[in-house]
Design a protein around this motif. Structure first.
Motif, PDB file in Angstrom:
ATOM      1  N   LEU A  89       0.836  -1.269   0.081  1.00 26.75           N
ATOM      2  CA  LEU A  89       0.246  -0.013   0.205  1.00 26.75           C
ATOM      3  C   LEU A  89       0.967   1.242   0.060  1.00 26.75           C
ATOM      4  O   LEU A  89       0.457   2.106  -0.307  1.00 26.75           O
ATOM      5  N   ASP A  90       2.042   1.369   0.558  1.00 25.25           N
ATOM      6  CA  ASP A  90       2.868   2.344   0.496  1.00 25.25           C
ATOM      7  C   ASP A  90       3.416   2.722  -0.742  1.00 25.25           C
ATOM      8  O   ASP A  90       3.620   3.958  -1.182  1.00 25.25           O
ATOM      9  N   GLU A  91       3.296   1.848  -1.776  1.00 24.34           N
ATOM     10  CA  GLU A  91       3.772   2.072  -3.198  1.00 24.34           C
ATOM     11  C   GLU A  91       2.495   2.884  -3.729  1.00 24.34           C
ATOM     12  O   GLU A  91       2.768   4.147  -4.447  1.00 24.34           O
ATOM     13  N   TYR A  92       1.211   2.800  -3.260  1.00 23.70           N
ATOM     14  CA  TYR A  92       0.148   3.630  -3.888  1.00 23.70           C
ATOM     15  C   TYR A  92       0.266   5.094  -3.350  1.00 23.70           C
ATOM     16  O   TYR A  92      -0.040   6.127  -3.626  1.00 23.70           O
ATOM     17  N   ARG A  93       0.518   5.015  -2.091  1.00 20.41           N
ATOM     18  CA  ARG A  93       0.511   6.225  -0.963  1.00 20.41           C
ATOM     19  C   ARG A  93       1.557   7.245  -1.258  1.00 20.41           C
ATOM     20  O   ARG A  93       1.227   8.263  -1.444  1.00 20.41           O
ATOM     21  N   LYS A  94       2.855   6.706  -1.997  1.00 24.87           N
ATOM     22  CA  LYS A  94       3.998   7.629  -2.043  1.00 24.87           C
ATOM     23  C   LYS A  94       4.409   7.643  -3.312  1.00 24.87           C
ATOM     24  O   LYS A  94       5.172   8.463  -3.814  1.00 24.87           O
ATOM     25  N   ALA A  95       3.669   6.821  -4.364  1.00 29.21           N
ATOM     26  CA  ALA A  95       4.092   6.901  -5.663  1.00 29.21           C
ATOM     27  C   ALA A  95       3.817   8.309  -6.521  1.00 29.21           C
ATOM     28  O   ALA A  95       2.973   9.033  -6.313  1.00 29.21           O
ATOM     29  N   ASN A  96       5.009   8.400  -7.339  1.00 28.53           N
ATOM     30  CA  ASN A  96       4.688   9.597  -8.468  1.00 28.53           C
ATOM     31  C   ASN A  96       4.187   8.710  -9.643  1.00 28.53           C
ATOM     32  O   ASN A  96       5.011   8.268 -10.233  1.00 28.53           O
ATOM     33  N   PHE A  97       3.182   8.926 -10.033  1.00 29.89           N
ATOM     34  CA  PHE A  97       2.321   8.170 -10.908  1.00 29.89           C
ATOM     35  C   PHE A  97       2.667   8.545 -12.394  1.00 29.89           C
ATOM     36  O   PHE A  97       2.658   7.698 -13.283  1.00 29.89           O
ATOM     37  N   SER A  98       3.349   9.683 -12.511  1.00 28.14           N
ATOM     38  CA  SER A  98       3.990   9.858 -13.753  1.00 28.14           C
ATOM     39  C   SER A  98       5.289   9.268 -14.036  1.00 28.14           C
ATOM     40  O   SER A  98       5.882   9.347 -15.045  1.00 28.14           O
ATOM     41  N   LYS A  99       5.937   8.840 -13.008  1.00 20.93           N
ATOM     42  CA  LYS A  99       7.239   8.037 -12.855  1.00 20.93           C
ATOM     43  C   LYS A  99       7.115   7.048 -11.817  1.00 20.93           C
ATOM     44  O   LYS A  99       7.431   7.263 -10.872  1.00 20.93           O
ATOM     45  N   LEU A 100       7.166   5.708 -12.395  1.00 19.62           N
ATOM     46  CA  LEU A 100       7.078   4.653 -11.239  1.00 19.62           C
ATOM     47  C   LEU A 100       8.310   4.021 -11.255  1.00 19.62           C
ATOM     48  O   LEU A 100       8.135   2.619 -10.868  1.00 19.62           O
ATOM     49  N   ASP A 101       9.450   4.466 -11.573  1.00 21.88           N
ATOM     50  CA  ASP A 101      10.690   3.829 -11.173  1.00 21.88           C
ATOM     51  C   ASP A 101      10.946   3.305  -9.906  1.00 21.88           C
ATOM     52  O   ASP A 101      11.709   2.244  -9.500  1.00 21.88           O
ATOM     53  N   SER A 102      10.466   4.014  -8.843  1.00 23.26           N
ATOM     54  CA  SER A 102      10.453   3.503  -7.446  1.00 23.26           C
ATOM     55  C   SER A 102       9.546   2.484  -6.960  1.00 23.26           C
ATOM     56  O   SER A 102       9.435   2.208  -5.832  1.00 23.26           O
ATOM     57  N   ALA A 248      -7.370   7.346   2.333  1.00 24.67           N
ATOM     58  CA  ALA A 248      -7.864   5.896   3.265  1.00 24.67           C
ATOM     59  C   ALA A 248      -8.802   5.149   2.486  1.00 24.67           C
ATOM     60  O   ALA A 248      -8.785   4.038   2.216  1.00 24.67           O
ATOM     61  N   GLU A 249      -9.736   6.122   1.664  1.00 25.34           N
ATOM     62  CA  GLU A 249     -10.843   5.643   1.117  1.00 25.34           C
ATOM     63  C   GLU A 249     -10.350   4.826  -0.213  1.00 25.34           C
ATOM     64  O   GLU A 249     -10.930   3.586  -0.621  1.00 25.34           O
ATOM     65  N   GLN A 250      -9.424   5.309  -0.788  1.00 27.91           N
ATOM     66  CA  GLN A 250      -8.832   4.653  -1.998  1.00 27.91           C
ATOM     67  C   GLN A 250      -8.311   3.502  -1.876  1.00 27.91           C
ATOM     68  O   GLN A 250      -8.403   2.344  -2.426  1.00 27.91           O
ATOM     69  N   LEU A 251      -7.327   3.396  -0.712  1.00 30.67           N
ATOM     70  CA  LEU A 251      -6.764   2.235  -0.405  1.00 30.67           C
ATOM     71  C   LEU A 251      -7.561   1.184   0.158  1.00 30.67           C
ATOM     72  O   LEU A 251      -7.073   0.130   0.221  1.00 30.67           O
ATOM     73  N   GLU A 252      -8.760   1.580   1.054  1.00 31.79           N
ATOM     74  CA  GLU A 252      -9.352   0.505   1.113  1.00 31.79           C
ATOM     75  C   GLU A 252     -10.117  -0.337   0.327  1.00 31.79           C
ATOM     76  O   GLU A 252     -10.011  -1.431   0.458  1.00 31.79           O
ATOM     77  N   VAL A 253     -10.168   0.324  -0.906  1.00 31.32           N
ATOM     78  CA  VAL A 253     -10.872  -0.355  -1.897  1.00 31.32           C
ATOM     79  C   VAL A 253      -9.801  -1.382  -2.344  1.00 31.32           C
ATOM     80  O   VAL A 253     -10.011  -2.644  -2.805  1.00 31.32           O
ATOM     81  N   ILE A 254      -8.514  -1.201  -2.408  1.00 32.02           N
ATOM     82  CA  ILE A 254      -7.242  -1.973  -2.807  1.00 32.02           C
ATOM     83  C   ILE A 254      -7.155  -3.154  -1.747  1.00 32.02           C
ATOM     84  O   ILE A 254      -6.997  -4.429  -2.236  1.00 32.02           O
ATOM     85  N   VAL A 255      -7.304  -2.759  -0.390  1.00 31.18           N
ATOM     86  CA  VAL A 255      -7.097  -3.838   0.572  1.00 31.18           C
ATOM     87  C   VAL A 255      -8.415  -4.801   0.398  1.00 31.18           C
ATOM     88  O   VAL A 255      -7.958  -6.133   0.454  1.00 31.18           O
ATOM     89  N   LYS A 256      -9.495  -4.495   0.057  1.00 32.62           N
ATOM     90  CA  LYS A 256     -10.761  -5.400   0.065  1.00 32.62           C
ATOM     91  C   LYS A 256     -10.391  -6.293  -1.317  1.00 32.62           C
ATOM     92  O   LYS A 256     -10.658  -7.494  -1.506  1.00 32.62           O
ATOM     93  N   CYS A 257     -10.023  -5.686  -2.226  1.00 27.86           N
ATOM     94  CA  CYS A 257      -9.392  -6.506  -3.632  1.00 27.86           C
ATOM     95  C   CYS A 257      -8.434  -7.682  -3.364  1.00 27.86           C
ATOM     96  O   CYS A 257      -8.256  -8.647  -3.920  1.00 27.86           O
TER      97      CYS A 257
END
Length: 328
Positions: A89-102, A248-257
């Motif tokens: 989940l930290d990847e979703y929280r911290k990601a720079n979605f224009s550059k996903l190298d990290s 948190a609402e966005q990440l909750e969807v991911i956790v459920k999936c």
């Protein structure tokens, strides 16, 4: 249910033959459970039997049309699910979605999306025979329909994007070959994933969808990027709780999936087929599209027939002219 019932009854008969009193089993009660169908909820845990071709062989070079569209969609869902469950989940929280190298796992999800989209387009445009190309196009519409039913919105969007690419859309003869129900179904799928009004239709669909499902990652990335642009603190120095609530609402969807998986069987042959799809550059696909269905709208094979007929006509004209000169 009938098969499960017969199986359990056979197993109970074997237990009845055992005289060991240490087996603390109430055989009568178990029989009553089976006869009353109170075991029916167990059926929810039994995965559907995979739909396999009669000639399925591990070493055979299979093609798309060897497989049932429902089973293709099932295996696509399992592959997407496996990737999604690997994401921290930290990847979703911290990601720079224009550059996903990290964010290597998110990068694999994006790469997989592009592979599926490119593969679907390549399968269609690279089929030289018009009739077979129509079948391939209709097959992908069927696969997309099943992706919708499985709530695998990521693969659904990948296929829709493939079918809407210019080098696929330009093949007018191929599209004309679809039946009215097939084309109507395609239009409905496009409407579901229409990006206008910030994917309004998809968002409404997502609200009523239940797990297991695979959300379309593009919308999720866009939403998290938009939320992240807001300040962590308000102008009065207070913490921006609304921002963190939305995250948190966005990440909750991911956790459920991630926690609610598809109850499906993996089929190694189809899994391998889908993970080793052919990928070509868009400019190459455009060239192939023009070659197999030339700009004049004629299929390549029909064009060959026309060229042959034209040559025959020229020959007959030459013969007629020669015969006319001979008579004079």
């Amino acid at each position: 249910y009938k098969e499960l019932r017969e199986y359990l009854q056979n197993q109970l008969k074997k237990l009845e033959d055992i005289s060991d009193e240490s087996l603390n089993i109430n055989i009568t009660q178990l029989h009553q459970m089976i006869d009353s169908k109170s075991l029916a909820p167990m059926l929810n845990f039994i995965p559907p039997k995979p739909i396999l071709p009669k000639t399925l062989k591990e070493y055979k070079n299979h093609v798309l049309l060897d497989f049932h569209p429902l089973e293709i969609s099932r295996q696509l869902a399992l592959i997407e699910q496996d990737l999604l469950r690997q994401v921290n989940l930290d990847e979703y929280r911290k990601a720079n979605f224009s550059k996903l190298d990290s964010c290597p796992t998110l990068q694999r999800i994006v790469t997989r999306f592009n592979e599926v989209s490119s593969w679907a387009a390549e399968e269609i445009v690279s089929t030289p025979n018009l009739k077979k190309r129509i079948v391939v196009l209709s097959r992908f519409i069927e696969i997309a329909e099943q992706c919708l039913l499985l709530k695998n919105f990521n693969s659904l969007m990948a296929i829709i994007l493939a079918l809407n690419r210019s080098f696929v859309q330009r093949m007018k003869q191929t599209w004309k070959g679809l039946s009215l129900p097939q084309y109507t179904s395609f239009c409905k799928l496009v409407k579901f994933m229409d990006p206008s009004q910030s994917y309004k239709n998809y968002r409404q669909l997502l609200k009523i969808a239940t797990v297991p499902m695979i959300p379309f990652q593009g919308v999720l990335f866009a939403d998290l990027t938009f939320i992240a642009e807001n300040a962590d603190q308000l102008s009065n120095g207070m913490i921006n709780f609304q921002k963190f609530k939305l995250i948190a609402e966005q990440l909750e969807v991911i956790v459920k999936c991630q926690e609610n998986c598809y109850n499906l069987c993996s089929v190694s042959v189809i899994d391998s087929f889908l993970k080793n799809v052919r990928i070509q550059e868009e400019n190459e696909l455009y060239k192939i599209s023009k070659y197999n269905e030339p700009p004049d709208g004629k299929d390549r094979e029909l064009k060959k027939i026309d060229d042959s007929l034209l040559k025959i006509e020229n020959i007959l004209q030459d013969v007629a002219q020669s015969w006319s000169r001979t008579r004079t």
